[in-house]
Scaffold this active site. Structure first.
Site, mmCIF file in Angstrom:
data_model
loop_
_atom_site.group_PDB
_atom_site.id
_atom_site.type_symbol
_atom_site.label_atom_id
_atom_site.label_comp_id
_atom_site.label_asym_id
_atom_site.label_seq_id
_atom_site.Cartn_x
_atom_site.Cartn_y
_atom_site.Cartn_z
ATOM 1 N N GLU A 115 -4.111 4.055 6.471
ATOM 2 C CA GLU A 115 -3.803 3.845 5.060
ATOM 3 C C GLU A 115 -4.185 5.053 4.203
ATOM 4 O O GLU A 115 -3.396 5.481 3.354
ATOM 5 C CB GLU A 115 -4.514 2.571 4.588
ATOM 6 C CG GLU A 115 -3.944 2.012 3.320
ATOM 7 C CD GLU A 115 -4.977 1.260 2.534
ATOM 8 O OE1 GLU A 115 -5.181 1.623 1.372
ATOM 9 O OE2 GLU A 115 -5.573 0.318 3.079
ATOM 10 N N ARG A 152 0.838 -1.222 0.000
ATOM 11 C CA ARG A 152 0.000 0.000 0.000
ATOM 12 C C ARG A 152 0.864 1.261 0.000
ATOM 13 O O ARG A 152 0.531 2.253 0.658
ATOM 14 C CB ARG A 152 -0.930 0.048 1.217
ATOM 15 C CG ARG A 152 -1.995 -1.004 1.243
ATOM 16 C CD ARG A 152 -2.899 -0.939 0.013
ATOM 17 N NE ARG A 152 -4.046 -1.810 0.196
ATOM 18 C CZ ARG A 152 -4.042 -3.103 -0.095
ATOM 19 N NH1 ARG A 152 -2.963 -3.666 -0.627
ATOM 20 N NH2 ARG A 152 -5.117 -3.834 0.095
ATOM 21 N N SER A 203 -10.182 -0.045 3.636
ATOM 22 C CA SER A 203 -9.422 -0.347 4.855
ATOM 23 C C SER A 203 -8.819 0.938 5.403
ATOM 24 O O SER A 203 -8.146 1.658 4.676
ATOM 25 C CB SER A 203 -8.272 -1.306 4.545
ATOM 26 O OG SER A 203 -8.758 -2.540 4.098
HETATM 27 N N1 EPU Z 1 -11.537 -10.041 10.865
HETATM 28 C C1 EPU Z 1 -11.960 -9.912 12.155
HETATM 29 N N2 EPU Z 1 -12.914 -8.953 12.424
HETATM 30 C C2 EPU Z 1 -13.448 -8.176 11.453
HETATM 31 C C3 EPU Z 1 -12.994 -8.319 10.134
HETATM 32 C C4 EPU Z 1 -12.033 -9.263 9.850
HETATM 33 O O1 EPU Z 1 -11.505 -10.601 13.065
HETATM 34 O O2 EPU Z 1 -14.288 -7.332 11.770
HETATM 35 C C5 EPU Z 1 -10.492 -11.025 10.551
HETATM 36 C C6 EPU Z 1 -10.952 -11.932 9.414
HETATM 37 O O3 EPU Z 1 -11.629 -13.045 9.925
HETATM 38 C C7 EPU Z 1 -9.679 -12.301 8.735
HETATM 39 C C8 EPU Z 1 -8.728 -11.157 9.049
HETATM 40 O O4 EPU Z 1 -9.357 -10.357 10.053
HETATM 41 O O5 EPU Z 1 -9.136 -13.474 9.285
HETATM 42 C C9 EPU Z 1 -8.387 -10.312 7.848
HETATM 43 O O6 EPU Z 1 -9.577 -9.796 7.237
HETATM 44 P P1 EPU Z 1 -9.777 -9.798 5.649
HETATM 45 O O7 EPU Z 1 -9.525 -11.143 5.100
HETATM 46 O O8 EPU Z 1 -11.090 -9.165 5.370
HETATM 47 O O9 EPU Z 1 -8.606 -8.919 5.055
HETATM 48 P P2 EPU Z 1 -7.903 -7.565 5.569
HETATM 49 O O10 EPU Z 1 -6.520 -7.924 5.942
HETATM 50 O O11 EPU Z 1 -8.737 -6.892 6.594
HETATM 51 C C10 EPU Z 1 -6.880 -6.854 3.271
HETATM 52 C C11 EPU Z 1 -6.808 -5.566 2.503
HETATM 53 C C12 EPU Z 1 -8.101 -5.339 1.729
HETATM 54 C C13 EPU Z 1 -8.278 -6.511 0.768
HETATM 55 C C14 EPU Z 1 -8.323 -7.821 1.594
HETATM 56 C C15 EPU Z 1 -8.367 -9.044 0.709
HETATM 57 C C16 EPU Z 1 -5.328 -4.105 3.769
HETATM 58 C C17 EPU Z 1 -5.203 -2.938 4.671
HETATM 59 N N3 EPU Z 1 -6.571 -4.464 3.422
HETATM 60 O O12 EPU Z 1 -7.907 -6.694 4.235
HETATM 61 O O13 EPU Z 1 -7.955 -4.164 0.966
HETATM 62 O O14 EPU Z 1 -9.490 -6.385 0.038
HETATM 63 O O15 EPU Z 1 -7.133 -7.930 2.400
HETATM 64 O O16 EPU Z 1 -7.164 -9.205 0.031
HETATM 65 O O17 EPU Z 1 -4.330 -4.710 3.384
HETATM 66 C C18 EPU Z 1 -8.278 -1.812 1.073
HETATM 67 O O18 EPU Z 1 -7.066 -1.694 1.030
HETATM 68 O O19 EPU Z 1 -9.053 -0.788 1.141
HETATM 69 C C19 EPU Z 1 -8.862 -3.135 1.107
HETATM 70 C C20 EPU Z 1 -10.174 -3.346 1.256
#
Ligand code: EPU
Length: 338
Positions: A334, A164, A238
Site C-alpha cells: 500500500e 486506497r 497497513s
Molecule cells: N487478523 C488476523 N491476524 C492479525 C490481524 C488481523 O488474522 O494479525 C484478522 C482480524 O481478525 C480480522 C481481519 O484480519 O478478521 C482484518 O483485520 P482488521 O479488522 O484489523 O482490518 P484490516 O483489513 O487489516 C483495514 C484497513 C485499515 C483500517 C481497518 C479498519 C487496509 C489495507 N487496511 O485493515 O487501514 O483501519 O481495515 O477499517 O484496508 C491503513 O490503511 O493503514 C489502515 C490501518
C-alpha cells in the site's frame, strides 16, 4: 518559501527510515508552488511531494526536489441545509481536522479518527477505516500543476477514487500538488456502525445510539489497541492492500482454508483479509534484520530500531512470496516506495 539542502528525511517519514533529500522546499501556499515552477533551476527538476510521510518507504537518498507540503488552515466554509462544507490546508494533521470538525459541531469524520498523516495525503490514497472512506465525504480540492504552475479545482469525478487509490498515485503522481481539501459532511448526521468492532463496543457498553464523539473515542481506542503509534514504533500503517478476488477464487481458497476471513463486496467480488493470510503463514512477530511484523497485527510492518528501506522491502517480498506459495494470491503493497 524555505529551501534547504542535504536534509535528513528520517524525521519526515513515520517508518523512521534513513535517507537524505538533496533539496527540500517547504510549501506554505499556492504562490510557493508557482515560485518553484518558475525557478530556473527548480522548475525543470524532477519533484517528489511529501506530506506527513506516513505512507512512504524510502529506500535511497532522494535526488528529486522534495516539496514538503505545509499549507495550514481549517475552517467551516459553508453550512448548507444538506451538508457542512469544511476546508483544510493540505499540511494540516488529519486527526486534528477530525477533532476540529467535532469541536465545531460538524460530525461525519469520526470513523476516520487517528489515521496518521496529513489532510493532503487523504485523497491521494483515499484513506478509509471502519466503514468510511475519504471519497464518501469528498467535495473538491485545490491543486497546482507542477509543470504549468496553474491552479485547478478538482471534484470527485476527476480524482478516480478507488480502494486506497486515486489519480494522484498514477497520472498525477508528483505532477499535481494538492494545497487544500474540502469535505462534505452530510446533514442530518447518520452514524456508520456496521463494522463488527463497533458493534462489539455497542454491545459491551450498552450504548445503542452513540454520538459522533463516542464513535471517535471507540475508533481511537480500537486503533490504539492494535496499531502501533508511529511516535513510539516506526511504521506506515497497513503495509499491504486487502486483495479482491472473484467468488470462484474465494470458493477455491475456502475449500483449502475454511477459516479465511473474507468480506463479500457489493459488486459480487470478495475481499480477503491480508492480515489473516500473513498471520496464517506464521509471520506475526517475525523479524528480518531490523524490520519486523508487528506482534499485534500482521498487516503492519515495523521498524525495530535501525531499519533501512531495503530491509523493509526484503521482508515485504518474503511475505508476498509465502502468501503466494500458500494461497496463490499476490499481495500489493500500500505505501509508496521511493
Ligand atoms: N487478523 C488476523 N491476524 C492479525 C490481524 C488481523 O488474522 O494479525 C484478522 C482480524 O481478525 C480480522 C481481519 O484480519 O478478521 C482484518 O483485520 P482488521 O479488522 O484489523 O482490518 P484490516 O483489513 O487489516 C483495514 C484497513 C485499515 C483500517 C481497518 C479498519 C487496509 C489495507 N487496511 O485493515 O487501514 O483501519 O481495515 O477499517 O484496508 C491503513 O490503511 O493503514 C489502515 C490501518
Amino acid at each position: 518559501m524555505q529551501i534547504d539542502s542535504g536534509v535528513s528525511l528520517k524525521p519526515y517519514n513515520t517508518f523512521g527510515l534513513p535517507a537524505v533529500a538533496q533539496t527540500l522546499v517547504r510549501i506554505t501556499s499556492d504562490a510557493d508552488v508557482r515560485r518553484v515552477v518558475d525557478d530556473p533551476k527548480l522548475g525543470h527538476a524532477p519533484k517528489f511531494i511529501l506530506g506527513g510521510g506516513s505512507n512512504i518507504i524510502v529506500t535511497r537518498d532522494m535526488p528529486q526536489v522534495v516539496l514538503k507540503v505545509e499549507v495550514r488552515g481549517m475552517r467551516i466554509v459553508e453550512e448548507r441545509s444538506g451538508a457542512w462544507i469544511v476546508e483544510a490546508g493540505a499540511g494540516e494533521n488529519w486527526n486534528d481536522l477530525v477533532e476540529f470538525t467535532l469541536d465545531a459541531g460538524c460530525p461525519g469524520l469520526e470513523n476516520l479518527a487517528l489515521i496518521p498523516g496529513t489532510v493532503g495525503a487523504g485523497p491521494v490514497q483515499n484513506i478509509g477505516a471502519y466503514g468510511v472512506e475519504l471519497k464518501d465525504r469528498f467535495e473538491s480540492l485545490d491543486a497546482v500543476d507542477l509543470v504549468t504552475g496553474r491552479s485547478v479545482v478538482l471534484g470527485p469525478g476527476s480524482c478516480a477514487f478507488a480502494y486506497r487509490d486515486s489519480v494522484f498515485k498514477h497520472a498525477l503522481a508528483n505532477h499535481s500538488l494538492i494545497t487544500r481539501v474540502r469535505l462534505r459532511l452530510p446533514r442530518p448526521w447518520r452514524p456508520v456502525l456496521g463494522y463488527l468492532e463497533l458493534q462489539r463496543k455497542m454491545a459491551e457498553t450498552g450504548i445503542a445510539s452513540p454520538d459522533a464523539r463516542q464513535i471517535f473515542e471507540w475508533v481511537a481506542s480500537i486503533r490504539r489497541a492494535k496499531l502501533p503509534d508511529p511516535a513510539a514504533i516506526g511504521n506506515a500503517g497497513s503495509f499491504f492492500k486487502n486483495p479482491v478476488v472473484t467468488p470462484e477464487q474465494c470458493r477455491d481458497i475456502i475449500g483449502r482454508d475454511p477459516e479465511i476471513v473474507h468480506y463479500p463486496m457489493p459488486d459480487g467480488s470478495v475481499k480477503l483479509a491480508a492480515a489473516w493470510m500473513i498471520d496464517a503463514c506464521g509471520w506475526r512477530g517475525k523479524t528480518v534484520g531490523q524490520a519486523g511484523v508487528y506482534e499485534k497485527h500482521a498487516l503492519v510492518l515495523v521498524n525495530r530500531g535501525a531499519a533501512i528501506g531495503s530491509e523493509v522491502m526484503t521482508l515485504a517480498l518474503a511475505i508476498q512470496e509465502s502468501v503466494y506459495g500458500r494461497f496463490g494470491i499476490r499481495l500489493e503493497h500500500e505505501p509508496v516506495v521511493v
